[in-house]
Design a protein around this motif. Sequence first.
Motif, PDB file in Angstrom:
ATOM      1  N   ILE A 102       0.878  -1.146   0.046  1.00 49.67           N
ATOM      2  CA  ILE A 102      -0.006   0.105   0.111  1.00 49.67           C
ATOM      3  C   ILE A 102       0.992   1.285  -0.014  1.00 49.67           C
ATOM      4  CG2 ILE A 102      -1.993   1.124   1.177  1.00 49.67           C
ATOM      5  CD1 ILE A 102      -2.560  -1.736   0.320  1.00 49.67           C
TER       6      ILE A 102
ATOM      7  N   ARG B 177      -0.025   9.711  -2.769  1.00 47.65           N
ATOM      8  CA  ARG B 177      -1.586   9.848  -3.497  1.00 47.65           C
ATOM      9  C   ARG B 177      -1.775  11.003  -4.250  1.00 47.65           C
ATOM     10  NH1 ARG B 177      -1.796   5.424  -1.174  1.00 47.65           N
ATOM     11  NH2 ARG B 177      -2.558   4.864   1.036  1.00 47.65           N
TER      12      ARG B 177
ATOM     13  N   PHE C 173      -8.822   0.454   5.729  1.00 43.72           N
ATOM     14  CA  PHE C 173      -8.276   1.236   4.901  1.00 43.72           C
ATOM     15  C   PHE C 173      -9.343   2.543   4.773  1.00 43.72           C
ATOM     16  CE2 PHE C 173      -6.947  -3.024   4.018  1.00 43.72           C
ATOM     17  CZ  PHE C 173      -5.512  -2.825   3.871  1.00 43.72           C
TER      18      PHE C 173
ATOM     19  N   ARG D 239     -10.894   6.331   0.295  1.00 52.79           N
ATOM     20  CA  ARG D 239     -10.254   6.725  -0.869  1.00 52.79           C
ATOM     21  C   ARG D 239      -9.195   5.642  -1.473  1.00 52.79           C
ATOM     22  NH1 ARG D 239      -6.944  10.865   2.485  1.00 52.79           N
ATOM     23  NH2 ARG D 239      -5.267   9.514   2.862  1.00 52.79           N
ATOM     24  N   ASP D 240      -8.701   4.921  -0.574  1.00 52.56           N
ATOM     25  CA  ASP D 240      -7.745   3.607  -0.982  1.00 52.56           C
ATOM     26  C   ASP D 240      -8.483   2.385  -1.470  1.00 52.56           C
ATOM     27  OD1 ASP D 240      -5.668   5.536  -0.292  1.00 52.56           O
ATOM     28  OD2 ASP D 240      -5.738   4.650   1.798  1.00 52.56           O
TER      29      ASP D 240
ATOM     30  N   ASP E 150      -7.881   0.903  -4.983  1.00 49.32           N
ATOM     31  CA  ASP E 150      -6.523   0.305  -5.379  1.00 49.32           C
ATOM     32  C   ASP E 150      -6.123  -0.753  -4.400  1.00 49.32           C
ATOM     33  OD1 ASP E 150      -5.874   2.451  -7.105  1.00 49.32           O
ATOM     34  OD2 ASP E 150      -5.211   3.840  -5.757  1.00 49.32           O
TER      35      ASP E 150
END
Length: 103
Positions: free
Chosen positions: A4, A8, A33, A36-37, A40
């Motif tokens: 991760i 960003r 998490f 926004r992540d 991904d």
Amino acid sequence: MIAIAKERGGHVDDELPDDVILPIEDAIDLHAFAARDVQDVVASYLEAAHEAGFKEVRIIHGRGIGVQRESVRAILARHPRVLSFADAPPDRGGWGATVVLLK
């Protein structure tokens, strides 16, 4: 393993620790998490799970009002490694988790 990234949108997010490496297991809990992540994280997780030889994985997105669930399912619907997906059985999270069959 899944990495991760701290970066960003072309800039480094100073609120995050250095890149985090997670071991690949047959389930991932997205509660850890930021929203926004999630896209991904899920995409990276599916690739890593496939490389690790998993044929079935479980993505725990929570029950809530279904926003995270729908976001995850939108990713699954277009991901090339996904054969099918459905709500987890009640003993594995019910509608708070999605079971994914990988190609």
